[in-house]
Scaffold this motif. Structure first.
Motif, PDB file in Angstrom:
ATOM      1  N   CYS A 130      13.623  -5.871  72.409  1.00  0.00           N
ATOM      2  CA  CYS A 130      13.764  -4.811  73.403  1.00  0.00           C
ATOM      3  C   CYS A 130      13.695  -3.337  72.929  1.00  0.00           C
ATOM      4  O   CYS A 130      13.697  -2.222  73.795  1.00  0.00           O
ATOM      5  CB  CYS A 130      15.413  -4.717  73.982  1.00  0.00           C
ATOM      6  SG  CYS A 130      15.740  -5.902  75.065  1.00  0.00           S
TER       7      CYS A 130
ATOM      8  N   GLY B 157      20.377  -7.071  86.194  1.00  0.00           N
ATOM      9  CA  GLY B 157      19.744  -8.133  85.293  1.00  0.00           C
ATOM     10  C   GLY B 157      21.260  -8.928  84.754  1.00  0.00           C
ATOM     11  O   GLY B 157      21.426 -10.041  84.744  1.00  0.00           O
TER      12      GLY B 157
ATOM     13  N   GLU C 174      17.117  -8.269  79.076  1.00  0.00           N
ATOM     14  CA  GLU C 174      15.611  -8.471  79.566  1.00  0.00           C
ATOM     15  C   GLU C 174      14.815  -9.257  78.805  1.00  0.00           C
ATOM     16  O   GLU C 174      13.504  -9.431  78.919  1.00  0.00           O
ATOM     17  CB  GLU C 174      14.921  -6.961  79.674  1.00  0.00           C
ATOM     18  CG  GLU C 174      15.569  -5.986  80.293  1.00  0.00           C
ATOM     19  CD  GLU C 174      15.784  -6.110  81.912  1.00  0.00           C
ATOM     20  OE1 GLU C 174      14.843  -6.569  82.507  1.00  0.00           O
ATOM     21  OE2 GLU C 174      16.709  -6.043  82.325  1.00  0.00           O
TER      22      GLU C 174
END
Lengths: 278, 278, 278
Positions: free
Chosen positions: A148, C7, A38
């Protein structure tokens, strides 16, 4: 935590001396994505002079402040990779900084305000190949974990033990100031170690000063924009960097002055009664 | 608005003459992310010749069309930064364009179809340092606002007041056409200002033509692919750019012809009865 | 499918010989985003030597393994673009590979384990301009489709028909091994075709060996980190690449040895009784 906040917290800035011709930058990003899918990586530059920690520290110092709060700054200029120099992460007021403990992170981190320091546990991060690529094998994964919200394997250490580094202080003389060139950019602008908030009181916009390098002397107007002087003329500005720069309008000041990173320049007031030939 | 639509609307294309060796490109992206964490920035190139607006306009013109509808094209080649040249945003049929009002945006924007023009309110965008880095301090934030659907501080102006710029027209002569080289790429391909839809009727695939630069003359086949001629031989193609290009199969046409951006070339038909030595 | 999985599945790695000075890399990304707005593109490098398939294959081979499972590796070094060479996609154990069928993809794909091969249907992918830019017009869109889980227009072919390529085998001699330099990196490290798991049994960490290039001979210690030898001294390492490298601590081995990609080096054991002058 809302989506927006999460997005803002997952930016990694990335600065190295790896260049872009080798696959190294891509490999570090690949490893980071493997750790955390991410994150968003923003390249600052990978053209720090090879193994020049001072140069890297300066470019990081110039750029770190423009990133959103929560950004993890990953910086690797690491001539001592694989030796006993530590791998560290520094928590500052607004950011994380991750890299080798050789001074690279210090100017930026200390300006932002160091809160806590950590030594990374090397045993927790396997190396692929030898002890030559901690950017990919250690620092990248740690930066991704921090971005993260995961907990890297590291232990807190005394912030006072972090390797320090500074850019040298401008030296004020009788009639002027001696500065050091820390970076020459693509446009030939010579960025010095004189910060805007430390300008001598006698430097006023619109006035003209003498600028001396080894063997050369030119006259330069202190201006707010390149276009304030004729093409080909020298000027002094507080550039986008926040430091005093020596430039040539539509030209290349570094080449004309014979200046490189590390060179010294002297900026002097006009003599009383001197005629401005600029 | 659905996720997909939002994603498509948040792309920023980014073209400058900043190079990648300085932290400038990273700083602009950092500022954009600070304004809006959801944008995606795609670098077109940052190797426009320093302060060469025509060169930048051409590379923007070549590439803008491949981006998804809704893309904000951020382009900065800005020798007049800090002077009275305006900072503008242009709404076209499919895109936004943001940059200095010096002609850079015009060829691409006008081809796509200009709908509205705006002058950015400089007072609303604080500068860090002097008036030397509007890419980071003004254009970047405005592009990010547009990409995210926010409303930048700007006021509508007459599209007719936007600075125009063109790439020059090829000149048709008796037996040929005189073109200008607008870009030389990494492979030595010489990209001219002759568009595929303006090719002379006498240029047919498979035929061989003479190509003259200052002091050199070669014979080149008009081909669809490099591999249609022997390695080392010249060819003419409609390259991936949509413009006529002069190339050498497995070689470097620009070096062999002594051609640089701005150079002129003449492409001529064979004389009647001439023997094809190609 | 969870967010994380989605993702991870949408990464595209991107390697070419396009360079970063032209808008080509940006155009390919623009086309990919137009096909699928959700992909993430990670640049490996775009500085493969122009049209040097072996060099590109080696850099892809070095880097592909660090990407998360499901990554689509898009690689284009394509001197035969527009000729009858096929456009292919290869499904391997962990990845997809997309590019020209000229050997570029083979070393990486075959190491990962080829499961299926496909020939792309060129008629389904319109070209803008001539047959010179399949990266943008064909390979990019196919990679984006694969990354997003769409079905490109392609038909399965026999994996045995895929063009093969290898990096050459090190040659073991009486007292040493002859290796080939496959890449020289920014630091002057000479990366050879001798893999870590194929090191001769007589190469032990800490020992010193002779390294000969055409006309030069130096002594180099087999070390785990650059810092294990004095600045300016040669060393042998298993670098971050997993291959044997010849380096100079704080220096440039390729320049000092006069070595370029393709050069041969011989690494030899010390003579019995020789004095280590290293």
């Amino acid at each position: 935590m809302g989506e927006g906040a999460a997005g803002a917290a997952r930016v990694v800035s990335f600065l190295t001396d790896y260049g872009l011709d080798d696959p190294y930058v891509g490999e570090v990003k690949a490893r980071m994505l493997s750790v955390c899918g991410e994150i968003r990586v923003i390249d600052v530059t990978h053209s720090v002079e090879r193994q020049n920690v001072l140069h890297g520290a300066f470019l990081l110092y110039l750029s770190y402040r423009f990133f959103p709060e929560g950004t993890v700054h990953l910086a690797v200029v690491d001539p001592g990779v694989g030796t006993e120099r530590r791998c560290i992460a520094i928590r500052t007021r607004r950011y994380w900084f991750v890299g080798p403990d050789n001074g690279l992170l210090y100017p930026a981190a200390s300006e932002d305000g160091i809160l806590r320091c950590y030594e990374i546990d090397l045993d927790a991060y396997p190396r692929y190949g030898g002890e030559t690529f901690h950017g990919r094998d250690v620092f990248g994964p740690v930066a991704a974990e921090l971005a993260c919200g995961a907990s890297p394997k590291m232990r807190e250490v005394d912030p006072e033990t972090v390797q320090k580094l500074d850019f040298g202080r401008p030296v004020v003389t009788d009639r002027g100031v001696r500065v050091r060139v820390l970076h020459v950019d693509r446009f030939g602008n010579c960025i010095t170690n004189l910060r805007a908030d430390e300008l001598p009181s006698w430097m006023r916009y619109g006035d003209t000063f003498s600028v001396r390098s080894a063997g050369k002397e030119v006259r330069a107007r202190f201006a707010r924009a390149y276009g304030e002087v004729q093409p080909g003329k020298f000027l002094l500005t507080v550039g986008g960097t926040g430091f005093l720069e020596v430039s040539v309008s539509m030209g290349d000041a570094a080449r004309q002055l014979g200046v490189r990173p590390g060179s010294e320049l002297v900026v002097e007031q006009n003599e009383v009664g001197s005629v401005d030939r600029g």
